[in-house]
Design an enzyme around this catalytic site. Structure first.
Site, short mmCIF file in Angstrom:
data_model
loop_
_atom_site.label_atom_id
_atom_site.label_comp_id
_atom_site.label_asym_id
_atom_site.label_seq_id
_atom_site.Cartn_x
_atom_site.Cartn_y
_atom_site.Cartn_z
N LYS A 215 -12.57 28.78 76.04
CA LYS A 215 -12.16 29.16 77.39
C LYS A 215 -12.30 30.68 77.57
O LYS A 215 -12.89 31.15 78.53
CB LYS A 215 -10.72 28.72 77.62
CG LYS A 215 -10.18 29.07 78.98
CD LYS A 215 -8.78 28.50 79.17
CE LYS A 215 -8.15 29.10 80.43
NZ LYS A 215 -6.82 28.60 80.70
N GLU A 221 -11.73 32.91 65.68
CA GLU A 221 -12.27 31.84 64.82
C GLU A 221 -13.59 31.32 65.39
O GLU A 221 -14.57 31.13 64.67
CB GLU A 221 -11.26 30.67 64.72
CG GLU A 221 -9.98 30.98 63.99
CD GLU A 221 -8.88 31.51 64.89
OE1 GLU A 221 -9.19 32.03 66.00
OE2 GLU A 221 -7.70 31.42 64.49
N GLY A 277 -6.09 25.28 78.06
CA GLY A 277 -6.93 24.85 76.94
C GLY A 277 -6.60 23.44 76.47
O GLY A 277 -7.48 22.61 76.25
N ARG A 278 -5.31 23.14 76.34
CA ARG A 278 -4.91 21.83 75.81
C ARG A 278 -5.01 20.73 76.86
O ARG A 278 -4.69 19.58 76.57
CB ARG A 278 -3.50 21.92 75.22
CG ARG A 278 -2.45 22.52 76.15
CD ARG A 278 -1.19 22.89 75.37
NE ARG A 278 -0.20 23.57 76.19
CZ ARG A 278 -0.15 24.88 76.37
NH1 ARG A 278 -1.10 25.66 75.84
NH2 ARG A 278 0.79 25.44 77.09
N GLU A 363 2.48 22.89 71.88
CA GLU A 363 2.12 24.19 72.46
C GLU A 363 2.68 24.29 73.88
O GLU A 363 2.95 25.37 74.38
CB GLU A 363 0.59 24.38 72.47
CG GLU A 363 0.17 25.84 72.49
CD GLU A 363 -1.32 26.06 72.27
OE1 GLU A 363 -2.11 25.78 73.20
OE2 GLU A 363 -1.71 26.55 71.21
N HIS A 394 2.69 2.66 54.38
CA HIS A 394 2.70 2.80 52.92
C HIS A 394 2.91 4.25 52.52
O HIS A 394 2.60 4.63 51.39
CB HIS A 394 1.40 2.24 52.34
CG HIS A 394 1.28 0.76 52.58
ND1 HIS A 394 1.79 -0.17 51.70
CD2 HIS A 394 0.78 0.07 53.63
CE1 HIS A 394 1.58 -1.39 52.18
NE2 HIS A 394 0.98 -1.27 53.35
N LYS A 518 -1.97 36.26 65.78
CA LYS A 518 -3.35 36.73 66.00
C LYS A 518 -3.41 38.25 65.81
O LYS A 518 -4.31 38.77 65.16
CB LYS A 518 -3.80 36.42 67.43
CG LYS A 518 -4.07 34.96 67.72
CD LYS A 518 -4.64 34.84 69.12
CE LYS A 518 -4.64 33.42 69.64
NZ LYS A 518 -5.00 33.32 71.05
O1 F6P Z 1 -3.93 28.53 70.16
C1 F6P Z 1 -4.00 29.32 71.29
C2 F6P Z 1 -5.12 28.94 72.18
O2 F6P Z 1 -5.17 29.87 73.20
C3 F6P Z 1 -5.03 27.53 72.73
O3 F6P Z 1 -4.17 27.41 73.79
C4 F6P Z 1 -6.45 27.25 73.05
O4 F6P Z 1 -6.68 25.89 73.26
C5 F6P Z 1 -7.12 27.80 71.82
O5 F6P Z 1 -6.37 28.96 71.51
C6 F6P Z 1 -8.58 28.13 71.96
O6 F6P Z 1 -8.81 29.08 72.97
P1 F6P Z 1 -10.23 29.31 73.58
O7 F6P Z 1 -10.69 28.06 74.21
O8 F6P Z 1 -10.08 30.43 74.56
O9 F6P Z 1 -11.16 29.70 72.45
#
Ligand code: F6P
Length: 554
Positions: A215, A221, A277-278, A363, A394, A518
């Site tokens: 987003k 990452e 995002g979620r 979240e 199990h 972060k």
């Molecule tokens: O974990 C924090 C967060 O901002 C989430 O809400 C989001 O889904 C994820 O990181 C990834 O963010 P992006 O889509 O901006 O890379």
């Protein structure tokens, strides 16, 4: 944390008369047993049920009576759940800490719907992107979209994290039997280089498309993995930057950053800041899924979401499934000290469903200040956990049956095995579902000491073989796990989380809690890589960093 705002927009939850009424009801409810409730009402097993779309919901095995449900609905009314819901659907900026509208429901609105944000109808933009995604997906699926060397794409690698990974990865698994089995789909999220390595090591770069899902397009990452993927591709192809255009597409709200990365914005599929995002996998973030299942199936899934949206928006409180599930969670958190909530799908294809729900729920509602910035003195979001049955039986079911904790659980199952199972494997389905029904029965009704004795069990073993029962569960059944049913299920949980956030008066749409880690990671990285910048670190972290460097140096 002290209250920064002088005025509260709403009375404190725990001071409301509706809350007090529930607390008083809980006292009277005492140790009422499900055995008693079922004995008193022979129709409970059919009466405490709902049908919504393709879903059949049985909440008869919940620790509730008609009075409980009435009081919970009064609490929902007093806390303005319906008003907030309507404000969300209207596009009002209910994400107050980020001053944003919350409009994942617009992602599945019909073409002719009008949903305005700042005076602009967002629905045409939604459908324009869906149409572009569909055209692109068809080109990939048909082989018309080729890589740099002219070969058709056979491998799709989605790189994203959190909401830009969990949704499409979960839905890809869920709908695997609808996917193009001749194409390979992989989902890379972890910044541990092993994730990308394992995803690409057996792929032919000439036939590989990377879908960079972010987003913000700033998530460390994802950008790190995308940069490494680009290096891998160019190295494998022995090509220059010009190869990127045929092998990289971006899903993002941030055109500038996409361009900075080197992806042509013609290969970008956009979405908007009013999609959390979620809550985003039915937006452009679902492109990998759409390539896998095709645009028609993707639209069927959106129809499923929409069905549940309409239900949530219009069904009366007594028949409103997300409202019910949300209120049940409020009841157990507040009055049974339930700290967690298990979601247990009896479907191998839903193996990632609970992991997806963890972000959606935790979240969203993992908050400890209310919308006015005041510390809450009530339980908010539970720990959500679970894996597919029967594996859990199990592993950890022992603790649910005989441990000391109250763990409400949702059991999700299907009457038909999904997809292309050969008949001898499809025949196992009844055994799977027999386990499902047996577990909810055992959890609800247990086994009394007298029943154990009647089996001739020696007295010293009776306490060990006794099952207290009274463990609340909801059963969610559907005929088959289709794209539409998946959409219905996801929207059911989205709105359940919404209901709880509304009652608890937290902003379910921000996630400030992920920021601190972060920032600290950025500060610690140079300490690990170059041994610099460690001043001011606490003694534990400083010693850990030093030990890490020694170990790494071998
Ligand atoms: O974990 C924090 C967060 O901002 C989430 O809400 C989001 O889904 C994820 O990181 C990834 O963010 P992006 O889509 O901006 O890379």
């Amino acid at each position: 944390m002290s209250n920064m705002n002088a005025e509260s927009s709403r009375p404190r939850l725990t001071r409301m008369p509706e809350w007090a009424a529930l607390a008083e009801h809980r006292e009277r409810f005492g140790t009422t047993r499900l055995r008693e409730l079922f004995a008193a009402d022979p129709a409970r097993g059919t009466g405490y049920t709902l049908r919504v779309g393709d879903l059949y919901l049985d909440y008869s095995k919940q620790l509730v009576t008609d009075e409980t449900l009435t009081l919970l609905r009064r609490l929902a009314e007093a806390t303005g759940v319906a008003e907030l819901r309507d404000a969300m659907f209207r596009g009002e900026k209910i994400n107050t800490t980020e001053r944003r509208a919350v409009l994942h429901t617009a992602l599945r609105a019909p073409r002719d719907a009008v949903v305005e944000v700042d005076g602009e109808n967002v629905v045409p933009g939604v459908h324009a992107v869906l149409d572009r995604m569909a055209a692109f997906s068809e080109r990939v699926r048909s082989g018309a979209w080729t890589g740099h060397t002219g070969k058709p794409i056979r491998n799709v690698v989605n790189i994203g994290i959190g909401g830009s990974d969990l949704g499409p990865a979960m839905a890809y698994e869920a709908l695997r039997s609808y996917t193009r089995r001749d194409l390979v789909f992989r989902f890379v999220s972890n910044v541990d280089g092993a994730d990308l390595h394992e995803a690409v090591r057996d792929l032919d770069a000439e036939e590989t498309l990377f879908v960079i899902a972010s987003k913000t397009f700033t998530t460390i990452e994802t950008i790190t993995n995308a940069t490494s993927a680009r290096a891998w591709l160019l190295d494998e192809l022995k090509a220059g930057q010009e190869a990127v255009a045929r092998h990289f597409v971006a899903l993002s709200t941030n055109a500038e950053k996409v361009q900075d990365f080197g992806i042509d914005t013609a290969n970008m599929f956009e979405f908007w800041d009013w999609v959390g995002g979620r809550y985003s996998y039915d937006s452009a973030i679902g492109l990998s899924l759409m390539i896998a299942i095709g645009p028609d199936r993707f639209r069927e899934m959106l129809d499923g979401f929409r069905l549940m949206d309409e239900h949530f928006r219009t069904a009366p409180p007594e028949e409103n499934a997300p409202l019910l599930l949300g209120l049940l969670g409020v009841w157990y958190g507040a009055f049974f000290d339930a700290q967690s909530h298990a979601v247990l799908p009896y479907s191998h294809y839903l193996s990632k469903f609970t992991a997806y729900l963890q972000q959606l729920d935790m979240e969203s509602n993992g908050k400890s200040v209310d919308r006015d910035g005041r510390e809450v003195d009530w339980q908010t979001g539970p720990v959500v956990w679970g894996t597919p049955g029967t594996n859990g039986q199990h592993a950890y079911f022992q603790l649910i049956h005989q441990g000391t904790k109250t763990i409400p659980a949702d059991f999700i199952g299907f009457a038909e095995p999904v997809g292309d199972l050969p008949p001898h494997l499809a025949a196992q389905h009844d055994l799977l579902m027999a386990n499902f029904f047996a577990q909810t029965q055992a959890l609800a009704f247990g086994k009394t000491a007298d029943e154990v004795r009647a089996e001739g069990v020696p007295e010293e073993l009776v306490p060990h073989k006794t099952f207290r029962g009274n463990h609340p569960t909801t059963t969610i059944l559907a005929r088959e796990l289709t794209p539409s049913v998946l959409g219905q299920l996801v929207a059911l949980y989205e709105h359940k989380v919404f209901v709880q956030g509304a009652v608890w008066n937290v902003d379910s749409f921000d996630q400030w809690g992920v920021e601190l880690g972060k920032v600290l990671a950025k500060r610690i990285e140079p300490v690990l890589t170059q041994g610099v910048g460690g001043e001011g670190l606490d003694s534990s972290t400083a010693a850990l960093a030093a030990t890490y460097r020694v170990l790494r140096a071998g």
